[in-house]
Enzyme design. Structure first.
Site, PDB file in Angstrom:
ATOM      1  N   ASP A 206      72.317   3.782  17.863  1.00  0.00           N
ATOM      2  CA  ASP A 206      72.203   4.142  16.590  1.00  0.00           C
ATOM      3  C   ASP A 206      70.695   3.179  16.256  1.00  0.00           C
ATOM      4  OD1 ASP A 206      73.000   4.559  13.775  1.00  0.00           O
ATOM      5  OD2 ASP A 206      72.989   2.620  13.509  1.00  0.00           O
ATOM      6  N   GLU A 251      74.705   1.509  37.195  1.00  0.00           N
ATOM      7  CA  GLU A 251      75.833   0.945  38.187  1.00  0.00           C
ATOM      8  C   GLU A 251      77.284   1.843  38.074  1.00  0.00           C
ATOM      9  OE1 GLU A 251      76.796  -2.952  36.683  1.00  0.00           O
ATOM     10  OE2 GLU A 251      74.936  -3.510  37.048  1.00  0.00           O
TER      11      GLU A 251
HETATM   12  C1  BGC Z   1      73.122   6.435  11.216  1.00  0.00           C
HETATM   13  C2  BGC Z   1      73.515   6.444   9.770  1.00  0.00           C
HETATM   14  C3  BGC Z   1      73.773   5.013   9.428  1.00  0.00           C
HETATM   15  C4  BGC Z   1      72.478   4.195   9.826  1.00  0.00           C
HETATM   16  C5  BGC Z   1      72.500   2.662   9.804  1.00  0.00           C
HETATM   17  C6  BGC Z   1      71.934   5.715  11.237  1.00  0.00           C
HETATM   18  O1  BGC Z   1      70.766   6.505  11.695  1.00  0.00           O
HETATM   19  O2  BGC Z   1      73.371   7.619  11.761  1.00  0.00           O
HETATM   20  O3  BGC Z   1      74.859   7.178   9.550  1.00  0.00           O
HETATM   21  O4  BGC Z   1      73.820   4.987   7.871  1.00  0.00           O
HETATM   22  O5  BGC Z   1      72.093   4.561  11.120  1.00  0.00           O
HETATM   23  O6  BGC Z   1      73.300   2.318  10.947  1.00  0.00           O
END
Ligand code: BGC
Length: 522
Positions: A206, A251
């Site tokens: 993310d 790994e």
């Molecule tokens: C996720 C979102 C989230 C954001 C903050 C993003 O890109 O896909 O759903 O709100 O990151 O974590």
């Protein structure tokens, strides 16, 4: 001969855990719910599942606010349920990718609680980004440390009662970590191992470009926040982190990572795909493209060109839990009824004909539209809340899946249970049960396309070749497969080849408007 790594041409199905299937009857999806539907996912014909965060979380941002990275939120199950899910998914021939959220934690994470309780300048605060404010206009007033905006609206800084401000590129409840602090680095390396040891096949990272900020915290001063190598995203320092992660992944056998990198700079994107960094990055441009053959062609060419120097394969995505469902994006205000479904089916044939891997979002195989008329009090997305309702946010694509039956909760949960977001009554005709066995349903079409792709993929070259086509259409060829997409309203003559699959029946050798076909190349 070296074997193609599994992710290179995988079709990955994104599961928004809270909205997929609820086994416990609390109105929210859970891991056992997913486990009970693995047969459906195998029969759909996808190769891998990506689960959105299921970790303990106050759900200030749908779970992207993680309070404990090594556990399962009780509303979604237990670690035991997770282990059983991994084992069963593998037994069904499905790989499992989990979401990892390294840019920020929840404000309920033990580290942040400690940081708030500790004084300014303390080691506990150094794990996050705390800064003094700047003098404001009025006497005694203070402004945030700089002009950075939160992606969800408003400033990216919140002030604590003791006067220090902390950074959150997203919601107030999502404080950004300080990746210059070695504790943070070690913690996440350990978290990766924790899930790798439990058998996950990969990670979706993310906000992958945002981890390291420029340490002088200068103003953006009008520059876009996403500017590569600006103060916020795609700093050179972020790559060192992924080199470390790659060493860990290597790994283990056949594990991968895909980064969520929003950038319009192809050179920036390619940096993440260096051989000692990530295996994939999301390429979101199809999601942003209008219904136009020329636009699609530009996007495809640019995406293929962007990754070409790296040797990695491109990735494609039409919908996700963060965007308006593409079927709804393809609506036309004065369009023919059903035109958006015709277009969505045609777009699938384009998506699945492209080299690289495709990421599908749960419910697109049922032709689910965006739910645009959710009541305000049901909406949960911080975007809706932080914009005082000015922006609807992303709840409309997160409404739970309809599995069966004639009324809410449509088999998503136990009879009589109200799901966490209300489900439209019209979805009675879109349930899995209603579509299964119907040769003309969207679900049947998705299954046919995925099954055929699986058969064809081993023989398809990475390269694609554009064939001459009328302006409203695009014809592309990958060795034995030719894909024709007609974005116009009028029929076009199909390119040569024996039809294998069409999104609507062709008339003789004509491909109708808003339709696509796969043909065996002559
Ligand atoms: C996720 C979102 C989230 C954001 C903050 C993003 O890109 O896909 O759903 O709100 O990151 O974590």
């Amino acid at each position: 001969m070296t074997r193609t790594p599994w992710w290179r041409d995988a079709v990955v199905y994104e599961i928004y855990v809270r909205g997929f299937a609820d086994s416990s009857g609390d109105g929210e999806g859970d891991l056992r719910g997913i486990r009970s539907r693995l047969g459906y996912l195998r029969d759909l014909g996808v190769d891998a599942l990506w689960l959105t965060p299921f970790y303990p979380s106050p759900l200030a941002d749908g779970g992207y606010d993680v309070a404990d990275y090594r556990d399962v939120d009780p509303r979604f199950g237990t670690l035991g349920d997770f282990d059983a899910l991994v084992a069963d998914a593998h037994a069904h021939g499905l790989r499992l990718i989990v979401d990892i959220v390294p840019n920020h934690t929840s404000d309920r994470h033990r580290w942040f609680r400690k940081a708030v309780a500790a004084p300014p300048g303390s080691p506990a605060r150094d794990r996050y980004i705390f800064r003094p404010g700047r003098p404001g206009e009025g006497p005694g007033e203070e402004d945030p440390p700089n002009d950075w905006p939160s992606a969800f609206g408003g400033p990216a800084w919140t002030r604590l009662p003791d006067g220090e401000w902390y950074l959150h590129l997203y919601a107030t409840e999502q404080p950004d970590l300080n990746w210059r602090n070695p504790d943070v680095r070690h913690e996440f390396e350990d978290i990766l191992r924790f899930w790798l040891d439990r058998g996950v096949d990969g990670f979706r990272i993310d906000v992958a470009a945002g981890l390291v900020k420029e340490d002088c915290y200068r103003d953006l001063a009008g520059r876009g926040v996403r500017t590569a190598n600006g103060p916020v995203y795609s700093r050179p320092e972020v790559h060192e982190i992924y080199r470390g992660w790659r060493r860990i992944l290597d790994e283990y056998d056949e594990r991968m990572a895909i980064g969520e990198v929003w950038t319009d700079d192809p050179d920036d994107l390619a940096l993440y795909l260096r051989p000692d960094e990530l295996h994939q990055v999301f390429q979101f441009d199809l999601q942003l493209a209008p219904w136009s053959a020329a636009a699609f062609r530009d996007v495809v060419e640019a995406a293929v060109t962007a990754v070409a120097p790296t040797g990695a394969a491109p990735t494609w995505v039409l919908s996700s839990h963060d965007s308006i469902r593409h079927i709804t994006r393809y609506e036309q205000p004065e369009g023919v009824p059903g035109i958006e479904l015709a277009r969505a089916k045609a777009a699938l044939l384009l998506l699945l004909a492209l080299p690289g891997s495709a990421y599908l979002y749960q419910g697109e195989e049922l032709g689910l539209p965006e739910v645009v008329d959710l009541p305000d009090e049901a909406r949960q997305d911080p975007i809706f809340k932080r914009s005082d309702g000015g922006q609807l946010g992303r709840d409309g694509c997160r409404v739970p899946l309809p599995w069966s039956g004639k009324s809410e909760p449509f088999g998503f949960s136990l009879a009589g249970v109200r799901p966490w977001l209300p489900m439209p009554a019209e979805w009675a005709s879109l349930t899995v049960e209603a579509q299964e066995g119907d040769p003309s349903s969207t679900l049947t079409f998705y299954r046919a396309a995925l099954a055929l792709r699986r058969r064809l993929v081993p023989g398809l070259p990475d390269d694609l070749e554009w064939l001459d086509s009328p302006a409203a259409a695009l014809f592309l060829r990958r060795g034995p497969l030719t894909c024709a997409l007609n974005c116009g309203e009028n029929p076009v003559r199909l390119p040569p080849g024996r039809p294998l699959l069409t999104s609507i029946p062709p008339y003789g050798d004509l491909l109708p408007g808003n339709a696509a076909a796969w043909l065996a190349s002559p």
